[in-house]
Structure formats: C-alpha cells, structure tokens
Design a protein around this motif. Structure first.
Motif, PDB file in Angstrom:
ATOM      1  N   GLU A   1       0.845  -1.195   0.000  1.00  0.00           N
ATOM      2  CA  GLU A   1       0.000   0.000   0.000  1.00  0.00           C
ATOM      3  C   GLU A   1       0.883   1.248   0.000  1.00  0.00           C
ATOM      4  O   GLU A   1       1.798   1.366   0.802  1.00  0.00           O
ATOM      5  CB  GLU A   1      -0.894  -0.032   1.241  1.00  0.00           C
TER       6      GLU A   1
ATOM      7  N   LYS B   1      -8.202   4.512  -4.144  1.00  0.00           N
ATOM      8  CA  LYS B   1      -8.776   3.876  -2.965  1.00  0.00           C
ATOM      9  C   LYS B   1      -8.702   4.871  -1.803  1.00  0.00           C
ATOM     10  O   LYS B   1      -7.798   5.707  -1.750  1.00  0.00           O
ATOM     11  CB  LYS B   1      -7.993   2.614  -2.587  1.00  0.00           C
TER      12      LYS B   1
ATOM     13  N   ARG C   1      -9.880   5.596   2.662  1.00  0.00           N
ATOM     14  CA  ARG C   1     -10.498   5.180   3.926  1.00  0.00           C
ATOM     15  C   ARG C   1     -10.836   6.450   4.708  1.00  0.00           C
ATOM     16  O   ARG C   1     -10.170   7.488   4.550  1.00  0.00           O
ATOM     17  CB  ARG C   1      -9.587   4.254   4.732  1.00  0.00           C
TER      18      ARG C   1
ATOM     19  N   VAL D   1     -10.178   4.522  12.112  1.00  0.00           N
ATOM     20  CA  VAL D   1     -10.720   4.239  10.777  1.00  0.00           C
ATOM     21  C   VAL D   1     -12.173   3.803  10.937  1.00  0.00           C
ATOM     22  O   VAL D   1     -12.470   2.818  11.611  1.00  0.00           O
ATOM     23  CB  VAL D   1      -9.907   3.129  10.066  1.00  0.00           C
TER      24      VAL D   1
ATOM     25  N   ALA E   1     -14.301   3.690   8.054  1.00  0.00           N
ATOM     26  CA  ALA E   1     -14.763   3.083   6.802  1.00  0.00           C
ATOM     27  C   ALA E   1     -13.552   2.734   5.931  1.00  0.00           C
ATOM     28  O   ALA E   1     -12.624   3.539   5.791  1.00  0.00           O
ATOM     29  CB  ALA E   1     -15.706   4.028   6.057  1.00  0.00           C
ATOM     30  N   GLU E   2     -13.590   1.518   5.370  1.00  0.00           N
ATOM     31  CA  GLU E   2     -12.502   1.045   4.500  1.00  0.00           C
ATOM     32  C   GLU E   2     -13.040   0.832   3.086  1.00  0.00           C
ATOM     33  O   GLU E   2     -14.251   0.860   2.848  1.00  0.00           O
ATOM     34  CB  GLU E   2     -11.953  -0.293   5.035  1.00  0.00           C
ATOM     35  N   ASN E   3     -12.132   0.575   2.167  1.00  0.00           N
ATOM     36  CA  ASN E   3     -12.471   0.206   0.786  1.00  0.00           C
ATOM     37  C   ASN E   3     -13.406   1.209   0.112  1.00  0.00           C
ATOM     38  O   ASN E   3     -14.355   0.837  -0.582  1.00  0.00           O
ATOM     39  CB  ASN E   3     -13.109  -1.193   0.745  1.00  0.00           C
ATOM     40  N   LEU E   4     -13.158   2.482   0.354  1.00  0.00           N
ATOM     41  CA  LEU E   4     -13.924   3.517  -0.344  1.00  0.00           C
ATOM     42  C   LEU E   4     -13.204   3.904  -1.632  1.00  0.00           C
ATOM     43  O   LEU E   4     -12.011   3.610  -1.809  1.00  0.00           O
ATOM     44  CB  LEU E   4     -14.078   4.747   0.554  1.00  0.00           C
TER      45      LEU E   4
ATOM     46  N   THR F   1      -6.168   8.697   1.076  1.00  0.00           N
ATOM     47  CA  THR F   1      -6.202   7.965  -0.186  1.00  0.00           C
ATOM     48  C   THR F   1      -4.877   7.201  -0.387  1.00  0.00           C
ATOM     49  O   THR F   1      -3.822   7.612   0.093  1.00  0.00           O
ATOM     50  CB  THR F   1      -6.421   8.909  -1.383  1.00  0.00           C
TER      51      THR F   1
END
Length: 613
Positions: free
Chosen positions: A516, A551, A553, A560, A562-565, A604
C-alpha cells in the motif's frame, strides 16, 4: 502391556525399545514390529494432526513422531546398511577382499582431481591423457564424470594410475563427494595466480572427509601474477603443509597448458600411494566396484562406466549395478577398445544392462541372472519407497482444507532428461534447492537418461509439466508431438542457464504481492448535499495529492470508520478534475457512502505490485 494412548486408542506402549525401520517405511511396517493393528496407528497419527494411510510411505520425521508418542526409539537404517543387509540375505559380502593374504596383488591408485572451477582440472587431465576434453565441454565446464587410466615410469618401473574426472561446478557437490569416497588419492588443483578459492576449500573438505591423502598441483605457474609460495602459505591454514616446510604433503608446481612437470606430478602420486597406502586387491574373486557414470546410447543401449575395485570383471558375467542388472555383452576401455576382462582399479564401459544405473551405485557380480534380477528389483522398490516418503507433503488437520483448495499451493512440474545420469542428478538437486518462498512448489515428475521421447511428452501433457533436455534433444516424432500439443520443451547445455531460467519461471508463478502506497490526505471542512450525488465533502488537501478513482479510507478522531472507499468524483469549483494537490481545496464524492462529518480525514492510497527479489 496394553495401555490407552492419545484419543483413547488402545495400542502397545513401549519401554524405550529401539525399532529399526528402513527409509520410506509405512505404518503397517511399524505395526508389524510392535504387533499392533495398523488402523490404530492411523488413528494415533490423526490425533497427532497427521493424515497418513496405513500403507503410505512416510517420512523419517513422521516415524520419529509416532515412536516418541508410543515410547519407542526409531532407528532409520541408512541406505548403505540396507544394501549390506540385502546382499547378506543373498550370502554376498560387499566391500571386502576375499581369500588369503597370498591372493592379494598390488593395484594402481585411483585418483580424483579436485579444485575450484576454472583452475585447470580438465586441462590437467587433458595434458595427462594427451586428448582434448576441453573442446567438447560446454562453457569450459566438465558436465559429467569420466574415468581414465594412464601409465608413468617411476624408478624404472611402469606404474598405472586411474583418474576419476569430477565436475568442477558447485552444483555437482554431491557427485564430487561421492567421487572422493571411491578414491585413494586426491589431487587438489590450485591456480598459482588465484590462490585458494571457496570451491578449493570445499574440495579439500571432501577429501578430508573421505580420509584420502592429498597431492597439491599448483597450476598456471606460467601466467602473469603466479605466486606458488602464496598458495603454499594459504593451504597451511587448512592443514596442508608442504614437504619443504617440514610437512608431509607433496606440492608440485605445474603448467597444464604448457605441459610442464606433469611427469613429476604423476611420480608424486605414486610415491604418496606407496608411502601412505597399502593398495592391494584380490583379482581372483567375483568382481565388485562402483559405477562412475552412465548414459543411454541410441545404438548400444544402457552404457555404464564402472570402476572395478576388487576381483576381475569379464565379458559374460552377470552383474547388478544399483537397480540395473544384466549380462556383460561387451567392455570397452577408456580409449574405446574392446577388452575381455578388467582387473582391480581399471575403469571400463559396460554394455548389456537393463537400464541406466545412477552415478555412485555399487556393482557386484553374481552367479545367476535370477539372483541379479531379485537384488535389482528390491533395490528399486526400496528407492521408490524412500522417494515417496521424501516427496510426500506433510499435512496437518489444521491446514488440510487449505491444501485441498485448488491454487493455494502452486506447483511447477518438471521432466528432466539428460545425456548422463550424473548430470541429471546434479541438475535435479540444484533445482530442488531453489528457494522462492512457500507459495510455489517444484516437483520433478520424472528424470531419465536419453533423448526426450513421446512418453515424456505424454506425461508432460497430462501434468502440465515443462520438459528439460540437458545435452539431449527430442527424438523425431516427440518434437512434432510437443509442437502440436503445445508442450514446453527447453534445451540446455550449461547448468547455470537451466537453473536461472527455471528460477525465473518459479518466480513468475508466485501470486503478485502488493504494498500500500499513501497518495494523500484531505480534511473535510464542509458538507454539501446533492439530490443526485448524495453528500459531497468540501475538503482541503493536507498532504500529497488526491486522485479520482483512488482507494480511500475515512478516519474520524484517529480511528478508521470506513474502508475500501473509492474517490468517485473530484471537483475544483465547477470543473471535474483528475487530481488535486496539497494546499488546494476541492470537492470529493465517495459514491454511495454518505456518513461523513466535518473534521473527518479522507486518506487515499493505491496498491502497487512489489517486485520479487
């Protein structure tokens, strides 16, 4: 004494007794030794987390685990001991001279030439034999073992010396070690301009492990920068002290290229043999010895180069070599001439075997063809069981489901064919030692000597295997079949290239690894509601840059939430843009995700594939 074991399974418990088992033994073999039901041992292994059937060949570690659980000691019989017990069951004594002291006669010393790659071992043998071996070697590397006999005059007497030519590449370590064990004297070749190198030390250790005297040939004394004195000093550190320094090791300065002092080297070998060894053998008994090399010849079938160690081998004798057997149809000496008999220390090529034996297999002469076949078949079965046990993947109950899922463990299947058994063995050993992680497994489905055949292509088709031809090609229809069916057949003549390409193929089979990489962060300053797009975050870019479709979060109060936004929309004022850099303001739409608050941070990132090293 019956006692409950793991999981309540009733079985005999030991009192620390020792059980002798051969390599690749099964639970049934174990059960017979302790008078137990094999099914109960299967249950015990399941309780220990191992899925094993009663008749499956299992590894030494599995046998040790079971024995420890049941209070037994397991002694795994070595291959040499297994073979000795097998031969004893046929009333055959291997490795000892039979007869009386009067039957023993002096035999020539068997010499192995060792040393670092490119220090001139092959050129030295070339100078000794007056034949050009180097011209036939790919990349100047000796690819497989040969044996040759030469004569020299010492004190007015003709004396014979047998040379075993061992390969110099590090991949042939196992072969070279085996060569040293069949050797009386080792010649250690050290280049005067290079000095002691890693493989010099390795070769020296092999010779010491085999407990053989060493004669040092200091080669390349004619080249610039040559310093024979330096070589003597370096080898002193490894326990080789020259005679002129008060030691007992003979050093001879030579130039294999110029042919300088070759006779002095041969004389040193004879003198060392006479001074330190009692080289005698009985030529009257049934022949015994070792296979130096073997190959499959198109016109003559299996051809094995054997070194007679005791007794006399004659045309017409029935012999067993490893798991091969047959009646000797013909014998050729090292110059290719037909001979009818070969005495102690004489190397000959033997024709008439059923199949190609392995380099280093011992041979014996027996009275009957039936005895030879039985010994060969038992040896083959023993090796097969040992191979199955070695190849078996240990699976515990915890990870059984993972292994059963297709694709969890990727596997590269190989079929190796070569011109000689030693080369094939060395290549297989090198490939199996390649380390590219636990995700990929390498498996040699078949190895053999001779051209790539249609049956090899059939096997490759059924198992998605790559066929490697080492100094051999696909024969006739096999080539057409491979092209028609799309089977990958690769040809090599130098071992380095084969290892490098297969390693690259293995790395290519690994699933990509991603890391990442942070792109930028944005702080939400204001929220705008849109009937069409939902909530839009008015942001200021705090670091890096924010890109559309990246991508993301959502971080709130350092956590955190919210993930995978995904950054679905990115605007500056009324314009759609692809990116906004640090310090600028803009609007971000996170698609269907609307749970945003002022003060939230949008981080991001992107996933980048990590290169394999």
């Amino acid at each position: 004494m019956q006692a409950p074991s793991v999981g309540g399974v009733m079985l005999p418990r030991g009192n620390g007794e020792t059980i002798r088992l051969s390599r690749g033994a099964s639970l049934t073999d174990f059960a017979e030794k302790i008078n137990a039901n094999p099914a109960s041992l299967v249950a015990v292994m399941m309780n220990l987390g191992e899925m094993v059937t009663a008749t499956q060949s299992v590894s030494d570690e599995t046998l040790q685990l079971l024995a420890e659980e049941m209070n037994y000691n397991v002694q795994i019989v070595s291959p040499e001991e297994e073979d000795r017990e097998l031969l004893e069951s046929f009333d055959i004594e291997f490795g000892e001279d039979q007869g009386s002291e009067e039957d023993l006669v002096v035999r020539p010393p068997v010499v192995t030439v060792m040393g670092h790659v490119d220090h001139g071992k092959t050129r030295l043998l070339d100078a000794i034999r007056k034949t050009n071996v180097v011209a036939g070697e790919a990349g100047g590397i000796t690819q497989h073992i040969g044996a040759y006999q030469v004569t020299t005059e010492v004190n007015g007497e003709e004396r014979a010396i047998t040379f075993i030519d061992t390969p110099g590449h590090e991949a042939f370590t196992a072969m070279r070690a085996r060569g040293a064990k069949s050797t009386d004297i080792a010649i250690l070749v050290v280049a005067a301009n290079d000095g002691v190198m890693p493989q010099t030390v390795e070769a020296l250790n092999h010779a010491k492990a085999a407990d053989v005297p060493i004669v040092v040939a200091v080669n390349k004394i004619d080249v610039e920068g040559a310093d024979p004195t330096k070589v003597r000093g370096q080898l002193t550190e490894y326990g080789l002290v020259a005679e002129e320094y008060g030691g007992d090791t003979m050093f001879v300065d030579i130039s294999a290229k110029q042919g300088l002092n070759i006779d002095s080297l041969l004389e040193a070998v004879i003198l060392t043999a006479d001074a330190t060894l009692d080289l005698r053998a009985n030529p009257k008994q049934a022949a015994q010895g070792i296979a130096i090399e073997s190959r499959l010849d198109r016109g003559r079938g299996a051809v094995a180069t054997v070194l007679v160690q005791r007794g006399t081998l004659r045309v017409g004798d029935t012999m067993v070599v490893g798991d091969a057997y047959g009646r000797v149809r013909a014998m050729l000496d090292d110059s290719g001439k037909n001979v009818t008999e070969a005495g102690p220390s004489m190397p000959v090529q033997v024709l008439g075997l059923t199949n190609v034996p392995g380099a280093g297999d011992n041979f014996i002469v027996v009275d009957e063809d039936r005895t030879a076949r039985q010994i060969a078949e038992k040896r083959a079965a023993r090796e097969r069981n040992a191979a199955f046990a070695k190849r078996a993947r240990r699976v515990s109950l915890e990870d059984l489901d993972k292994v059963l899922k297709a694709g969890e463990v990727q596997q590269l299947n190989l079929i190796i064919k070569g011109d000689a058994s030693g080369s094939v063995e060395a290549l297989e050993s090198s490939l199996l030692q390649l380390d590219v992680g636990e995700e990929v497994d390498i498996r040699v489905l078949h190895r053999g000597v001779g051209a790539v055949t249609e049956s090899d292509i059939d096997l490759a088709m059924g198992s998605d295997a790559i066929v490697i031809g080492f100094n051999v090609r696909a024969a006739g229809r096999a080539q057409q079949m491979a092209e028609r069916e799309g089977v990958d057949v690769r040809y090599y003549s130098v071992i380095y290239q084969a290892i490098e390409e297969i390693e690259a193929a293995l790395k290519g089979m690994l699933k990509p690894e991603y890391e990442e990489v942070e792109l930028g962060t944005a702080e939400i300053r204001e929220i705008f509601k849109s009937s069409k797009l939902g909530n839009i975050a008015g942001v200021v870019i705090r670091s890096g840059e924010v890109r559309r479709n990246a991508k993301a979060r959502l971080i709130r109060d350092g956590k955190v939430v919210a993930e995978n936004l995904t950054i679905d929309g990115l605007r500056r004022f009324k314009d759609d843009v692809t990116e906004i850099r640090e310090g600028f303001e803009g609007g971000i739409n996170l698609g269907n995700f609307n749970d945003i608050k002022v003060g939230d941070i949008i981080a991001t990132y992107e996933l980048r594939e990590k290169p394999r090293v």
